[in-house]
Design a protein around this motif. Structure first.
Motif, PDB file in Angstrom:
ATOM      1  N   UNK A   1      18.645   1.557  -1.059  1.00  0.00           N
ATOM      2  CA  UNK A   1      18.692   1.679  -1.612  1.00  0.00           C
ATOM      3  C   UNK A   1      20.040   0.903  -2.284  1.00  0.00           C
ATOM      4  N   UNK A   2      20.645  -0.138  -2.981  1.00  0.00           N
ATOM      5  CA  UNK A   2      22.216  -0.479  -3.070  1.00  0.00           C
ATOM      6  C   UNK A   2      22.008  -0.654  -4.087  1.00  0.00           C
ATOM      7  N   UNK A   3      23.854  -0.216  -4.719  1.00  0.00           N
ATOM      8  CA  UNK A   3      24.084  -0.361  -6.463  1.00  0.00           C
ATOM      9  C   UNK A   3      23.734  -1.865  -6.591  1.00  0.00           C
ATOM     10  N   UNK A   4      22.759  -2.194  -8.207  1.00  0.00           N
ATOM     11  CA  UNK A   4      23.034  -3.097  -8.979  1.00  0.00           C
ATOM     12  C   UNK A   4      24.149  -3.619  -9.899  1.00  0.00           C
ATOM     13  N   UNK A   5      24.964  -3.103  -9.354  1.00  0.00           N
ATOM     14  CA  UNK A   5      26.442  -2.932 -10.618  1.00  0.00           C
ATOM     15  C   UNK A   5      27.345  -2.523 -10.118  1.00  0.00           C
ATOM     16  N   UNK A   6      28.644  -2.543  -9.794  1.00  0.00           N
ATOM     17  CA  UNK A   6      29.675  -2.000  -9.591  1.00  0.00           C
ATOM     18  C   UNK A   6      30.349  -0.537 -11.091  1.00  0.00           C
TER      19      UNK A   6
ATOM     20  N   UNK B   1       0.775  -1.700  -0.088  1.00  0.00           N
ATOM     21  CA  UNK B   1       0.467   0.136  -0.392  1.00  0.00           C
ATOM     22  C   UNK B   1       1.074   0.918   0.292  1.00  0.00           C
ATOM     23  N   UNK B   2       2.111   1.063  -0.487  1.00  0.00           N
ATOM     24  CA  UNK B   2       3.063   2.599  -0.012  1.00  0.00           C
ATOM     25  C   UNK B   2       2.637   2.736  -1.997  1.00  0.00           C
ATOM     26  N   UNK B   3       2.599   3.678  -1.872  1.00  0.00           N
ATOM     27  CA  UNK B   3       3.189   4.112  -3.178  1.00  0.00           C
ATOM     28  C   UNK B   3       4.550   5.036  -4.217  1.00  0.00           C
ATOM     29  N   UNK B   4       4.659   5.895  -2.540  1.00  0.00           N
ATOM     30  CA  UNK B   4       5.891   6.827  -3.142  1.00  0.00           C
ATOM     31  C   UNK B   4       6.186   7.300  -1.732  1.00  0.00           C
ATOM     32  N   UNK B   5       7.867   7.809  -2.405  1.00  0.00           N
ATOM     33  CA  UNK B   5       8.623   8.059  -0.719  1.00  0.00           C
ATOM     34  C   UNK B   5       9.518   9.117  -1.050  1.00  0.00           C
ATOM     35  N   UNK B   6       9.918   9.561   0.181  1.00  0.00           N
ATOM     36  CA  UNK B   6      11.287  10.894  -0.025  1.00  0.00           C
ATOM     37  C   UNK B   6      12.426  10.680   0.006  1.00  0.00           C
ATOM     38  N   UNK B   7      13.657  10.912  -1.282  1.00  0.00           N
ATOM     39  CA  UNK B   7      14.519  10.928  -0.825  1.00  0.00           C
ATOM     40  C   UNK B   7      15.543  11.961   0.020  1.00  0.00           C
ATOM     41  N   UNK B   8      16.219  11.067   1.108  1.00  0.00           N
ATOM     42  CA  UNK B   8      15.980  11.761   2.508  1.00  0.00           C
ATOM     43  C   UNK B   8      17.509  11.771   2.233  1.00  0.00           C
TER      44      UNK B   8
ATOM     45  N   UNK C   1      23.929   3.873  -2.065  1.00  0.00           N
ATOM     46  CA  UNK C   1      23.694   4.911  -2.488  1.00  0.00           C
ATOM     47  C   UNK C   1      22.792   5.590  -2.372  1.00  0.00           C
ATOM     48  N   UNK C   2      21.697   5.669  -1.511  1.00  0.00           N
ATOM     49  CA  UNK C   2      20.777   6.716  -0.643  1.00  0.00           C
ATOM     50  C   UNK C   2      19.992   5.808  -0.210  1.00  0.00           C
ATOM     51  N   UNK C   3      19.165   6.763   0.780  1.00  0.00           N
ATOM     52  CA  UNK C   3      18.117   6.467   1.680  1.00  0.00           C
ATOM     53  C   UNK C   3      16.944   6.896   1.655  1.00  0.00           C
ATOM     54  N   UNK C   4      15.657   6.979   1.231  1.00  0.00           N
ATOM     55  CA  UNK C   4      14.380   6.244   0.745  1.00  0.00           C
ATOM     56  C   UNK C   4      13.353   6.402   2.281  1.00  0.00           C
TER      57      UNK C   4
ATOM     58  N   UNK D   1      15.786  15.160  -1.060  1.00  0.00           N
ATOM     59  CA  UNK D   1      13.917  15.904  -0.832  1.00  0.00           C
ATOM     60  C   UNK D   1      12.767  15.265  -2.171  1.00  0.00           C
ATOM     61  N   UNK D   2      13.103  15.260  -2.951  1.00  0.00           N
ATOM     62  CA  UNK D   2      12.570  14.730  -3.936  1.00  0.00           C
ATOM     63  C   UNK D   2      11.187  13.656  -3.496  1.00  0.00           C
ATOM     64  N   UNK D   3       9.577  13.426  -4.027  1.00  0.00           N
ATOM     65  CA  UNK D   3       9.361  12.844  -4.320  1.00  0.00           C
ATOM     66  C   UNK D   3       9.462  11.863  -5.362  1.00  0.00           C
ATOM     67  N   UNK D   4       9.398  10.660  -5.029  1.00  0.00           N
ATOM     68  CA  UNK D   4       9.428   9.360  -6.330  1.00  0.00           C
ATOM     69  C   UNK D   4       7.936   8.600  -5.853  1.00  0.00           C
ATOM     70  N   UNK D   5       8.144   7.635  -7.182  1.00  0.00           N
ATOM     71  CA  UNK D   5       6.945   6.724  -6.683  1.00  0.00           C
ATOM     72  C   UNK D   5       7.543   5.928  -7.157  1.00  0.00           C
ATOM     73  N   UNK D   6       7.394   4.552  -6.802  1.00  0.00           N
ATOM     74  CA  UNK D   6       7.673   3.117  -6.515  1.00  0.00           C
ATOM     75  C   UNK D   6       8.176   2.498  -8.427  1.00  0.00           C
ATOM     76  N   UNK D   7       9.359   2.877  -8.921  1.00  0.00           N
ATOM     77  CA  UNK D   7      10.357   2.001 -10.071  1.00  0.00           C
ATOM     78  C   UNK D   7      10.681   3.703 -11.387  1.00  0.00           C
ATOM     79  N   UNK D   8      10.430   4.875 -10.368  1.00  0.00           N
ATOM     80  CA  UNK D   8      10.532   6.428 -11.001  1.00  0.00           C
ATOM     81  C   UNK D   8      12.579   5.869 -11.140  1.00  0.00           C
TER      82      UNK D   8
END
Length: 506
Positions: free
Chosen positions: A48-53, A13-20, A36-39, A64-71
């Motif tokens: 959010x971990x890095x998928x590759x090297x 039920x969570x559709x968005x997050x803020x880039x902290x 890489x970053x924390x939401x 501070x930006x608000x992002x949706x799932x898979x953004x």
């Protein structure tokens, strides 16, 4: 080849997050699975971990930006190739694109998202956009209310909102269609020019062109606040829910205006009274609370028995050891751990209070999952402490403090509020002297704690002032007899008036 870093699944039920926080900056080398970053969402914090090297080439979503799932959050280039990818080759939410023809504007359906386990329908609470408005991908379109949570619905693509199929107040099913958009960059570019007016002229909301948080809009509407009365602390002055709470608190603490001279007043007519009333639709959560409490009254043969407990020994024990307890365990020693332990002790002797009815069967629980009722701004919630009969005083106090804080912040998951076998409700924190708590189905018992009040008591033939508390046990008489209920309450009273009984299991 550039690798995209996107927003992961944020939870039910969570559709968005803020880039902290970004832990890396463009040009930094990163390893696989390096953070890489924390939401931040309204429930949890997601790393959010890095998928590759490789090398972090650019950051698309800033702090501070608000992002949706898979953004899209960022792009990572292979080591040694950073900077070799041109803007035209790399997908980005902010890159310039060639303007396509109007034929490229394809219809995009806005669907009801997954609402959560066992939730099949929701009510459309608020539309933040109207037909003809231009919207960006992941911008909030509307908010849905279920009987458990509020769900914000983001735009699946950039474009123009062409049709709203479910108006405010409508009930929609999971997977149903909410609206239709004309998708594509061309559609967004062809939006009416007046949609850009807030950026060119002062808007009615105070001249800012920043969309306030949907939860903040809802809170302002409920409190009757104008956005001009609230100072936004979010990115670019965005009003957050906490800002609304602060404005309400400030208004309450402001000195009251001087009373106007008394004047003779005539009795208002019913029509005038009606004009001064405010009618607000109950939230789905409040409707669920009302329905469940009424179902408990209609289903169970509910009865309440009372007793009183002398808190002298518990208070003396707490005062003697509270500093040492906090120093060793890092948590304050309260009364709830004493009551929880006393209830676990009594439930062993009267197991039917910890049981439940399932059809024509009685299900006895050989464990204690204790529900601790807590009042929050959203309504009554009951976080559950599992296997408290096997936990120490320190573990119980720490878990009560942690779950209580997250309950007030609205960050408890549904799993943390399910599965309880017995409940304690502490109305004493609000000053209640005596009450009859209502059962939390399918449980068969709930203990009500109340205010500690000094009262004259006869002790060994002498009148003495003692700190007394009334206790109330509401129980389901279908499964618990009067003898069992009274015995349970007496055992709780004995354990609290002589805490050594808990140590010696007496």
């Amino acid at each position: 080849m550039t690798t995209e870093v996107r927003v992961p699944t944020l939870g039910e039920s969570v559709t968005e997050a803020t880039v902290a926080t970004w832990f890396k900056k463009p040009g930094d080398s990163v390893d696989v699975d390096e953070m890489l970053c924390e939401l931040e969402t309204d429930k949890v914090t997601v790393e959010v971990p890095s998928p590759v090297e490789g090398v972090l080439e650019d950051i698309v979503a800033q702090e501070g930006d608000t992002v949706g799932v898979d953004a899209l959050l960022a792009n990572i280039a292979p080591a040694g190739e950073a900077g070799s990818t041109t803007v035209e080759e790399r997908p980005s939410a902010t890159k310039p694109e060639a303007k396509p023809s109007s034929d490229d504007a394809t219809p995009v359906d806005v669907m009801v998202p997954t609402l959560g386990e066992s939730v099949t329908e929701a009510t459309v609470s608020t539309w933040f956009k109207k037909v003809g408005d231009a919207v960006q991908q992941d911008e909030m379109l509307c908010e849905l209310e279920t009987d458990k949570v509020s769900v914000e619905v983001p735009a699946p693509a950039s474009g123009v909102l062409t049709e709203i199929l479910a108006e405010e107040g409508a009930t929609v099913e999971a997977g149903g269609k909410l609206a239709v958009m004309s998708g594509g960059a061309g559609a967004a570019a062809s939006a009416p020019a007046e949609s850009k007016a807030p950026a060119e002229a002062p808007a009615s909301s105070g001249g800012k062109d920043v969309e306030d948080a949907p939860s903040a809009k809802k809170a302002m509407a409920e409190a009757g606040l104008d956005p001009k009365q609230v100072t936004g602390t979010g990115k670019d002055g965005r009003i957050m829910k906490e800002d609304v709470s602060a404005a309400i608190s400030a208004a309450k603490s402001a000195p009251a205006p001087a009373a106007a001279p008394a004047q003779a007043q005539r009795a208002p007519s019913p029509a005038e009274d009606a004009a001064r009333e405010e009618r607000v639709k109950m939230t789905r959560l409040r409707q669920t609370i009302a329905r469940r409490l009424k179902d408990a009254q209609n289903t169970a043969a509910m009865l309440t028995t009372y007793n009183e407990v002398d808190m002298t020994e518990v208070m003396a024990l707490r005062n003697q050891y509270k500093d040492l307890f906090e120093k060793k365990h890092g948590v304050r020693l309260g009364f709830m751990s004493f009551f929880t332990k006393a209830c676990c002790h009594a439930l062993k002797e009267v197991p039917e209070v910890n049981a439940e009815i399932d059809g024509t069967d009685v299900v006895y629980k050989n464990f204690v999952h204790m529900g601790i009722a807590a009042g929050t701004p959203q309504g009554l919630v009951v976080p559950v402490l599992r296997d408290v009969d096997a936990k120490s005083f320190a573990e119980i106090e720490a878990e009560i403090a942690e779950k209580g804080k997250r309950a007030r912040d609205g960050k408890l998951s549904m799993a943390e509020m399910q599965g309880g076998t017995f409940t304690i409700s502490n109305g004493g924190v609000y000053g209640s002297l005596m009450s009859s708590p209502i059962l939390n189905p399918p449980q068969s018992g709930i203990l009500g704690m109340h205010k500690i009040q000094d009262r004259p008591m006869v002790i060994n033939g002498e009148i003495k002032i003692r700190p007394m508390m009334y206790l109330a046990l509401s129980y389901d008489h279908r499964i618990v007899d009067g003898k069992g209920a009274v015995t349970f309450l007496v055992r709780v009273k004995e354990a609290l008036e002589d805490p050594r009984r808990l140590l010696m299991d007496l």
